[in-house]
Design an enzyme around this catalytic site. Structure first.
Site, PDB file in Angstrom:
ATOM      1  N   ARG A  56       0.854  -1.196   0.000  1.00 40.59           N
ATOM      2  CA  ARG A  56       0.000   0.000   0.000  1.00 40.59           C
ATOM      3  C   ARG A  56       0.885   1.240   0.000  1.00 40.59           C
ATOM      4  O   ARG A  56       0.594   2.244  -0.636  1.00 40.59           O
ATOM      5  CB  ARG A  56      -0.953  -0.014   1.217  1.00 40.59           C
ATOM      6  N   TYR A 108     -16.477  18.102 -13.684  1.00 33.38           N
ATOM      7  CA  TYR A 108     -17.049  16.762 -13.858  1.00 33.38           C
ATOM      8  C   TYR A 108     -18.115  16.539 -12.779  1.00 33.38           C
ATOM      9  O   TYR A 108     -17.897  16.889 -11.608  1.00 33.38           O
ATOM     10  CB  TYR A 108     -15.918  15.733 -13.779  1.00 33.38           C
ATOM     11  N   ASP A 180      -7.439  20.187 -12.403  1.00 33.72           N
ATOM     12  CA  ASP A 180      -7.772  18.913 -13.045  1.00 33.72           C
ATOM     13  C   ASP A 180      -7.349  19.050 -14.511  1.00 33.72           C
ATOM     14  O   ASP A 180      -7.967  19.789 -15.277  1.00 33.72           O
ATOM     15  CB  ASP A 180      -9.283  18.660 -12.924  1.00 33.72           C
ATOM     16  N   LYS A 205      -8.560   8.265 -18.550  1.00 37.55           N
ATOM     17  CA  LYS A 205      -8.855   8.961 -19.795  1.00 37.55           C
ATOM     18  C   LYS A 205      -7.624   8.980 -20.715  1.00 37.55           C
ATOM     19  O   LYS A 205      -7.103   7.932 -21.055  1.00 37.55           O
ATOM     20  CB  LYS A 205      -9.386  10.359 -19.472  1.00 37.55           C
TER      21      LYS A 205
END
Ligand SMILES: Cc1ncc(COP(=O)(O)O)c(C=O)c1O
Length: 389
Positions: A56, A108, A180, A205
């Protein structure tokens, strides 16, 4: 904490896309970063390890992706997450109850859903403003404002935020500028060069580009901010898995090639659509008719493949969405294949209707993610879908 290899920053974009953050693997010299499928690492003795304790916290495949994207953005540290939303959620954990964030009104839909339905319950406060207008952003700042968050170009209205102006307002208020950069990608726009403190992406994306994984990544330059984010990355644990990291890393190797073609296709299709329907119905920052075309040219090197088209009514939009054959009706964007969607009912369905109306996301607005197929085929596909409109 993952840090770019400084020598990678001297190379050009394409060289960085292919090589940054990756070194031949020591066992056999594998040219490609191996997929480290492990949850833990053998320790040589108590407190003695090779720099890896538990996956992790660190995974070599993930680290390669983090270094690679950090180098592409011109930053120093990267943090890869399980999704774009997981990434944003972790960024928001930098703040505490009572803190205020000024956020672009057109972001978004999942971004405002996270803020309005979850993070407000933890005491964070948000003001949404139209980030095309720097004075509105400045007016929204309060003594509690800790960050300005902008998407540019925005999803799906392609509003452009002036990054230099955003940074000046953020700096004046002692707030972070968070950008972003999912739509533009570092190939076309590098917010860190304008002073952005955190740049993040849905790697789902364009960075991955092949629609075969979900991921997010944040890039920062400041070491102490990176240390705080590193702590959250490990403590909250929304980390990217090794296979998704490996896929995204394979994707970034062709980012420059794909983005060039997305841009060629985007410009050609937008110009054709503007002729077909009138330029006022086509929203694409690369068109001279876009109200912020000049600003877009100043801070972006290209415009990519995202185009929104106002077809007027939901019925007209639905007819097109149902008739396309090469474009696929689907959520998401940025893959090599072309997608088409209706933001009001899909990506932005969670945005309250009054806000959607204010932004201009009507039920006749369709969004195209132009892939890298032959543009003639994409236009022919749209033409047959438009038949009778
Ligand atoms: C601009 C933008 N940011 C963030 C996200 C969220 O990313 P993810 O779907 O990987 O969680 C999306 C998803 O569509 C997006 O379009």
């Amino acid at each position: 904490m993952t840090r770019v290899f400084d020598e990678d920053l001297d190379a050009g974009f394409a060289t960085r896309a292919i090589h940054a953050g990756q070194r031949p693997e020591p066992l056999a010299g594998a040219i490609m970063t191996p997929l480290y499928l492990t949850s833990t690492y053998v320790q040589d003795g108590l407190g003695k390890n090779k720099g890896y304790e538990y996956a992790r916290g660190k995974n070599p495949t993930r680290e390669a992706l983090e270094r690679n994207v950090a180098a592409l953005e011109g930053g120093r540290h990267g943090f890869a997450f399980a999704s774009g939303m997981g990434c944003l959620d972790s960024i928001m954990k930098l703040f505490r109850s009572g803190d205020h964030i000024v956020c672009g009104e057109n972001v978004y839909g999942g971004t405002s859903r996270l803020f309005d339905r979850i993070l407000v319950n933890l005491g964070l406060r948000f003001t949404y403003v139209d980030t095309r207008y720097p004075d509105r952003v400045a007016d929204a700042m309060t003594p509690d404002t800790k960050a300005i968050l902008v998407e540019t170009p925005t999803n799906p209205m392609m509003w452009i935020a002036d990054l230099a102006a955003m940074k000046a307002i953020a700096a004046q208020g002692n707030a972070l500028l968070i950008v972003d950069n999912t739509f533009a990608t570092p190939y076309f726009q590098q917010p860190i060069a304008y002073g952005a403190d955190i740049v993040y992406h849905s790697t789902t994306k364009y960075l991955n580009g092949h629609s075969d994984m979900i991921g997010g990544i944040a890039v920062v330059t400041d070491d102490s901010l990176a240390e705080r984010l590193q702590f959250i990355h490990n403590a909250a644990g929304a980390v990217a898995g090794p296979f998704d990291s490996w896929l995204a890393l394979r994707g970034t190797k062709t980012l420059h090639l794909r983005m060039r073609q997305h841009d060629v296709n985007g410009r050609q299709i937008a110009a054709w659509l503007a002729k077909r329907f009138g330029e006022e119905r086509i929203i694409y920052p690369g068109l001279p008719s876009h109200p912020q075309h000049e600003l877009a040219c100043r801070q972006m090197k290209g415009f990519g493949g995202m185009i929104s088209v106002d077809l007027g009514t939901r019925e007209r939009a639905a007819r097109v969405l149902e008739r396309v054959k090469v474009f696929a009706l689907a959520e998401s964007l940025g893959g090599v294949e072309s997608l088409i969607s209706l933001p009001a009912m899909m990506t932005h369905a969670s945005v309250p209707p009054e806000r959607r109306a204010r932004i201009g996301i009507g039920e006749g607005l369709i969004r195209l993610s132009c892939g890298v197929e032959d543009p003639e085929d994409l236009m022919a596909d749209l033409e047959q879908a438009f038949d009778g409109l």
